[in-house]
Design an enzyme around this catalytic site. Structure first.
Site, PDB file in Angstrom:
ATOM      1  N   GLU A   2       0.845  -1.212   0.000  1.00 52.20           N
ATOM      2  CA  GLU A   2       0.000   0.000   0.000  1.00 52.20           C
ATOM      3  C   GLU A   2       0.882   1.265   0.000  1.00 52.20           C
ATOM      4  OE1 GLU A   2      -3.187  -0.105   2.984  1.00 52.20           O
ATOM      5  OE2 GLU A   2      -4.444  -0.739   1.298  1.00 52.20           O
TER       6      GLU A   2
ATOM      7  N   ASP B  20      -4.591  -5.553  17.791  1.00 48.15           N
ATOM      8  CA  ASP B  20      -3.300  -6.185  17.507  1.00 48.15           C
ATOM      9  C   ASP B  20      -2.619  -6.772  18.740  1.00 48.15           C
ATOM     10  OD1 ASP B  20      -3.848  -5.386  14.973  1.00 48.15           O
ATOM     11  OD2 ASP B  20      -2.077  -4.117  14.713  1.00 48.15           O
TER      12      ASP B  20
END
Ligand SMILES: Cc1cc2nc3c(=O)[nH]c(=O)nc-3n(C[C@H](O)[C@H](O)[C@H](O)COP(=O)(O)OP(=O)(O)OC[C@H]3O[C@@H](n4cnc5c(N)ncnc54)[C@H](O)[C@@H]3O)c2cc1C
Length: 407
Positions: free
Chosen positions: A170, A300
């Site tokens: 990305e 996360d």
């Protein structure tokens, strides 16, 4: 327990979604909710590659936390967490201490450097607004310096990206669009600039369908990106890197190495007295820490096994936000009475942007999408995340609507 104290650590996707749900479902007298975050703003981690490349302004991807929380129900504390003392039901902050009845750990990710020599000292990482802004400024500085030296240094124009996974690709997609703009701005011939992706696997985007990978590589190579696959980063220096590919070592001069090849949970989890599995908490189906049932872990910092493929779920915003919904439901059930729910992941698909006007991925029914359709879908996903935490007002203020500039 009268008015239980709920403390949420981190105002990223996991923490802020938890709070957004709690403030809807709990009354002012049901619980004392405290949200702790080191900045007074939330940043969209999934937009950081754009901030880093300089294709969006840092302010576009962040907003004030007080703009989306209900201050009658949630006490926001801007501070840095320094330790989690779960045995004592306490959290230490740089400027104080908090005790809790229920804790939500949502402190997100950090770069994992895998002990590569010089990486920590010399590479840049895309981990927060400040880190992304540093990459943007660093790139501009290298371009600005290039024509100001008696002997221009090629290493200023060689940009190395470590990691061809989701974040790396990305970022490279944005860079491939940004570099021609920088060249124009600083009077540099585009052919002098190299963007090199170093990936240890034999492919980029492991786990993606080969057709999607091929599409991404063609799109990026078409804009001048070079790939070194099956190549291991051996050392990072201030003015170069060493790569090993097919048993041969190569030195690449560069003053810009951006490390995007791995993340780990916030180090505070491993340092706490909560039982962890390689730095993450392997949570129960209800998202509680097995060693401390009054502690929930989302995003996360949490490890959840995906039984379908016998591997952990990857760390994504999509999962963090879904976990947050289950976590909020379970906290409400503990406070007001009710049944706790197990977390169940609903795969809504994944779209990887390849720059402002290209993308690829698959959506919920497994259908593969490319180009303009994928770009529009990526913007829908980004806007949906805003909608979930801040409603329509936030979408109108920060949303991405520029779909007609896409090809
Ligand atoms: C460039 C990039 C692109 C990505 N693209 C996608 C994508 O397209 N789709 C997707 O699903 N996922 C994507 N991800 C992954 C996704 O961003 C993460 O999985 C997600 O942000 C995890 O959410 P979280 O709530 O656990 O942590 P975060 O969103 O990182 O939030 C953690 C919060 O805790 C705060 N914090 C940290 N330490 C402290 C401390 N000591 N004290 C106080 N506060 C602290 C941070 O400031 C932050 O606000 C991308 C990641 C990156 C870097």
């Amino acid at each position: 327990m009268s008015q239980p104290k709920i403390v949420v650590l981190g105002a990223g996707y996991g923490g802020l979604t938890t709070v957004a749900k709690l403030q809807k479902q709990l009354g002012v007298n049901d619980a004392q909710i405290t949200l702790v975050n080191k900045n007074d703003y939330h940043y969209e981690s999934t937009w950081l590659h754009e901030v880093a490349a300089g294709t969006i302004a840092p302010d576009k991807g962040r907003f004030k936390i007080t703009d989306v929380i209900n201050s009658a129900k949630v006490n926001f504390v801007q501070d840095t967490v320094t330790a989690i003392k779960a045995n004592e039901k306490k959290v230490e902050l740089e400027n104080g201490e908090l005790d809790y009845d229920y804790l939500v750990v949502a402190l997100g990710f950090e770069a994992a450097t895998f002990g590569i020599p010089g990486l920590l000292e010399n590479a840049l990482t895309i981990g927060s607004t400040n880190k992304a802004r540093l990459i943007r400024e660093h790139l501009e500085y290298q371009f600005a310096q290039y024509n100001n030296e008696a002997e221009p240094k090629q290493e200023r124009l060689n940009i190395v990206v470590g990691g061809g996974g989701f974040t790396g690709i990305e970022f490279v997609g944005e860079l491939a669009n940004r570099v021609p703009e920088l060249c124009e701005e600083f009077d540099i011939d585009r052919s002098k600039v190299r963007i090199i992706v170093v990936e240890a696997m034999e492919t980029i985007m492991p786990g993606f369908d080969p057709a999607l990978i091929e599409y991404a590589m063609n799109s990026l190579e078409g804009r001048g990106v070079e790939f070194k696959l099956g190549a291991f980063l051996k050392e990072v220096r201030a003015d170069g890197i060493t790569v090993e590919q097919n048993g041969k070592k190569e030195e690449i001069p560069t003053m810009t190495t951006v490390w995007a090849a791995g993340v780990r949970a916030n180090h505070l989890v491993e340092e706490s007295d909560i039982e962890d599995n390689r730095g993450k908490v392997e949570v129960t189906p209800e998202l509680r820490a097995p060693s401390h049932p009054d502690v929930f872990v989302v995003g996360d910092c949490a490890l959840i096994w995906n039984k379908a493929i016998d591997r952990p779920f990857p760390p994504t915003a999509q999962i963090a936000m879904q976990e947050a919904e289950t976590c909020a439901h379970n906290l409400v059930a503990l406070v007001k009475g009710g049944e706790l729910h197990p977390f169940e992941f609903i795969n809504r698909g994944t779209v990887c942007s390849l720059g402002e006007n290209d993308a690829m991925g698959s959506i919920f029914n497994g259908k593969q999408i490319y180009g303009w359709t994928a770009t529009v879908m990526k913007k829908v996903i980004d806007n949906r995340a805003l909608l979930k935490v801040g409603g329509l007002g936030l979408v109108l203020k920060k949303g991405k609507f520029n779909i007609f500039t896409s090809k």
